[in-house]
Design a protein around this motif. Structure first.
Motif, PDB file in Angstrom:
ATOM      1  N   THR A 128       0.801  -1.211   0.000  1.00 55.89           N
ATOM      2  CA  THR A 128       0.000   0.000   0.000  1.00 55.89           C
ATOM      3  C   THR A 128       0.837   1.265   0.000  1.00 55.89           C
ATOM      4  O   THR A 128       0.305   2.352  -0.168  1.00 55.89           O
ATOM      5  CB  THR A 128      -0.934   0.038   1.231  1.00 55.89           C
ATOM      6  N   GLN A 129       2.156   1.146   0.212  1.00 50.44           N
ATOM      7  CA  GLN A 129       2.987   2.339   0.236  1.00 50.44           C
ATOM      8  C   GLN A 129       3.135   2.913  -1.158  1.00 50.44           C
ATOM      9  O   GLN A 129       3.302   2.195  -2.136  1.00 50.44           O
ATOM     10  CB  GLN A 129       4.375   2.015   0.793  1.00 50.44           C
ATOM     11  N   LYS A 130       3.058   4.233  -1.217  1.00 46.63           N
ATOM     12  CA  LYS A 130       3.269   4.927  -2.478  1.00 46.63           C
ATOM     13  C   LYS A 130       4.753   5.072  -2.713  1.00 46.63           C
ATOM     14  O   LYS A 130       5.542   5.085  -1.789  1.00 46.63           O
ATOM     15  CB  LYS A 130       2.626   6.315  -2.422  1.00 46.63           C
ATOM     16  N   THR A 131       5.109   5.224  -3.962  1.00 47.37           N
ATOM     17  CA  THR A 131       6.516   5.484  -4.249  1.00 47.37           C
ATOM     18  C   THR A 131       6.828   6.894  -3.805  1.00 47.37           C
ATOM     19  O   THR A 131       6.028   7.811  -4.017  1.00 47.37           O
ATOM     20  CB  THR A 131       6.808   5.317  -5.751  1.00 47.37           C
ATOM     21  N   PRO A 132       7.934   7.099  -3.173  1.00 44.65           N
ATOM     22  CA  PRO A 132       8.259   8.430  -2.664  1.00 44.65           C
ATOM     23  C   PRO A 132       8.472   9.412  -3.807  1.00 44.65           C
ATOM     24  O   PRO A 132       9.080   9.096  -4.814  1.00 44.65           O
ATOM     25  CB  PRO A 132       9.542   8.224  -1.863  1.00 44.65           C
ATOM     26  N   THR A 133       7.936  10.608  -3.601  1.00 47.89           N
ATOM     27  CA  THR A 133       8.120  11.660  -4.593  1.00 47.89           C
ATOM     28  C   THR A 133       9.392  12.404  -4.269  1.00 47.89           C
ATOM     29  O   THR A 133       9.683  12.679  -3.105  1.00 47.89           O
ATOM     30  CB  THR A 133       6.934  12.636  -4.587  1.00 47.89           C
ATOM     31  N   LYS A 134      10.141  12.741  -5.272  1.00 52.64           N
ATOM     32  CA  LYS A 134      11.398  13.457  -5.059  1.00 52.64           C
ATOM     33  C   LYS A 134      11.119  14.951  -5.089  1.00 52.64           C
ATOM     34  O   LYS A 134      10.448  15.452  -5.970  1.00 52.64           O
ATOM     35  CB  LYS A 134      12.417  13.078  -6.131  1.00 52.64           C
TER      36      LYS A 134
ATOM     37  N   GLN B 177      24.915  17.253  -0.988  1.00 54.10           N
ATOM     38  CA  GLN B 177      24.249  15.964  -0.911  1.00 54.10           C
ATOM     39  C   GLN B 177      24.966  15.129   0.142  1.00 54.10           C
ATOM     40  O   GLN B 177      26.176  14.932   0.064  1.00 54.10           O
ATOM     41  CB  GLN B 177      24.318  15.252  -2.269  1.00 54.10           C
ATOM     42  N   THR B 178      24.245  14.632   1.135  1.00 58.90           N
ATOM     43  CA  THR B 178      24.838  13.774   2.138  1.00 58.90           C
ATOM     44  C   THR B 178      24.368  12.353   1.887  1.00 58.90           C
ATOM     45  O   THR B 178      23.170  12.114   1.723  1.00 58.90           O
ATOM     46  CB  THR B 178      24.429  14.211   3.562  1.00 58.90           C
ATOM     47  N   PRO B 179      25.292  11.390   1.857  1.00 61.27           N
ATOM     48  CA  PRO B 179      24.893  10.026   1.557  1.00 61.27           C
ATOM     49  C   PRO B 179      24.109   9.361   2.690  1.00 61.27           C
ATOM     50  O   PRO B 179      23.285   8.518   2.448  1.00 61.27           O
ATOM     51  CB  PRO B 179      26.221   9.304   1.320  1.00 61.27           C
ATOM     52  N   HIS B 180      24.341   9.766   3.928  1.00 60.63           N
ATOM     53  CA  HIS B 180      23.650   9.159   5.062  1.00 60.63           C
ATOM     54  C   HIS B 180      22.773  10.217   5.714  1.00 60.63           C
ATOM     55  O   HIS B 180      23.256  11.206   6.239  1.00 60.63           O
ATOM     56  CB  HIS B 180      24.652   8.643   6.093  1.00 60.63           C
ATOM     57  N   THR B 181      21.461   9.997   5.684  1.00 65.39           N
ATOM     58  CA  THR B 181      20.556  10.925   6.335  1.00 65.39           C
ATOM     59  C   THR B 181      19.895  10.221   7.494  1.00 65.39           C
ATOM     60  O   THR B 181      19.630   9.020   7.446  1.00 65.39           O
ATOM     61  CB  THR B 181      19.478  11.443   5.363  1.00 65.39           C
ATOM     62  N   LEU B 182      19.636  10.958   8.538  1.00 66.26           N
ATOM     63  CA  LEU B 182      19.024  10.388   9.723  1.00 66.26           C
ATOM     64  C   LEU B 182      17.520  10.210   9.524  1.00 66.26           C
ATOM     65  O   LEU B 182      16.943   9.234   9.963  1.00 66.26           O
ATOM     66  CB  LEU B 182      19.309  11.294  10.927  1.00 66.26           C
ATOM     67  N   VAL B 183      16.889  11.150   8.841  1.00 65.09           N
ATOM     68  CA  VAL B 183      15.449  11.094   8.606  1.00 65.09           C
ATOM     69  C   VAL B 183      15.203  11.306   7.123  1.00 65.09           C
ATOM     70  O   VAL B 183      15.750  12.218   6.521  1.00 65.09           O
ATOM     71  CB  VAL B 183      14.722  12.187   9.432  1.00 65.09           C
ATOM     72  N   ASN B 184      14.360  10.471   6.542  1.00 62.48           N
ATOM     73  CA  ASN B 184      14.007  10.626   5.134  1.00 62.48           C
ATOM     74  C   ASN B 184      13.028  11.776   4.962  1.00 62.48           C
ATOM     75  O   ASN B 184      12.176  12.019   5.826  1.00 62.48           O
ATOM     76  CB  ASN B 184      13.377   9.341   4.589  1.00 62.48           C
TER      77      ASN B 184
ATOM     78  N   ASP C 232      10.656  11.879   2.787  1.00 64.28           N
ATOM     79  CA  ASP C 232       9.338  11.389   2.411  1.00 64.28           C
ATOM     80  C   ASP C 232       8.575  10.755   3.574  1.00 64.28           C
ATOM     81  O   ASP C 232       7.564  10.091   3.368  1.00 64.28           O
ATOM     82  CB  ASP C 232       9.461  10.369   1.275  1.00 64.28           C
ATOM     83  N   ILE C 233       9.000  11.014   4.803  1.00 64.25           N
ATOM     84  CA  ILE C 233       8.353  10.390   5.958  1.00 64.25           C
ATOM     85  C   ILE C 233       6.919  10.890   6.134  1.00 64.25           C
ATOM     86  O   ILE C 233       6.054  10.164   6.620  1.00 64.25           O
ATOM     87  CB  ILE C 233       9.184  10.608   7.238  1.00 64.25           C
TER      88      ILE C 233
END
Length: 138
Positions: free
Chosen positions: A51-57, A66-73, A75-76
């Protein structure tokens, strides 16, 4: 005298051997205790995953790195709320942990910033004193 020297060397070797065995036991205990305490990730039920939608960019400004590691997405906010109360509680706990980590990181960064400001101030005073001493020597 010769007997005391032999006895001392033997005692030294015994102490060294015991310390090495203790270090080895501590190392093994830490490795096995950390590997057994790791929790396996819980699998996502198929109903939630389907049921999850694909995240919109969202377009980001070009100046933001641009950081490769993010703590929070980002698209939350678009993700659906899980119907299972256990999953909901897990998500709440996870977000609370993230919030605590962010607050601790913020306090650490503020303390580092204050320390850096104080260090800069002290270095400026030191430079002024050195300039004054140099001027007096001339």
């Amino acid at each position: 005298m010769q007997n005391n020297k032999k006895h001392g060397n033997l005692l030294l070797w015994i102490v060294i051997t015991v310390l090495i065995v203790l270090c080895l036991a501590l190392f093994l205990w830490q490795n096995f205790s950390t590997s057994s305490s790791k929790t396996k990730p819980t699998p996502v039920p198929a109903t939630i995953a389907s049921t999850q939608k694909t995240p919109t960019k969202h377009p980001e400004p070009a100046s933001a790195p641009q950081t490769p590691h993010t703590l929070v997405n980002d698209d939350i906010n678009q993700q659906p709320i899980p119907q299972n109360s256990a999953l909901t509680q897990e998500e709440i706990d996870k977000l609370n942990d993230i919030q605590k980590q962010l607050k601790a990181q913020q306090h650490t960064l503020q303390a580092q910033h204050q320390d850096a400001d104080k260090l800069i101030q002290l270095k400026e005073e030191q430079v002024k004193l050195l300039e004054k001493q140099l001027a007096e020597q001339k």
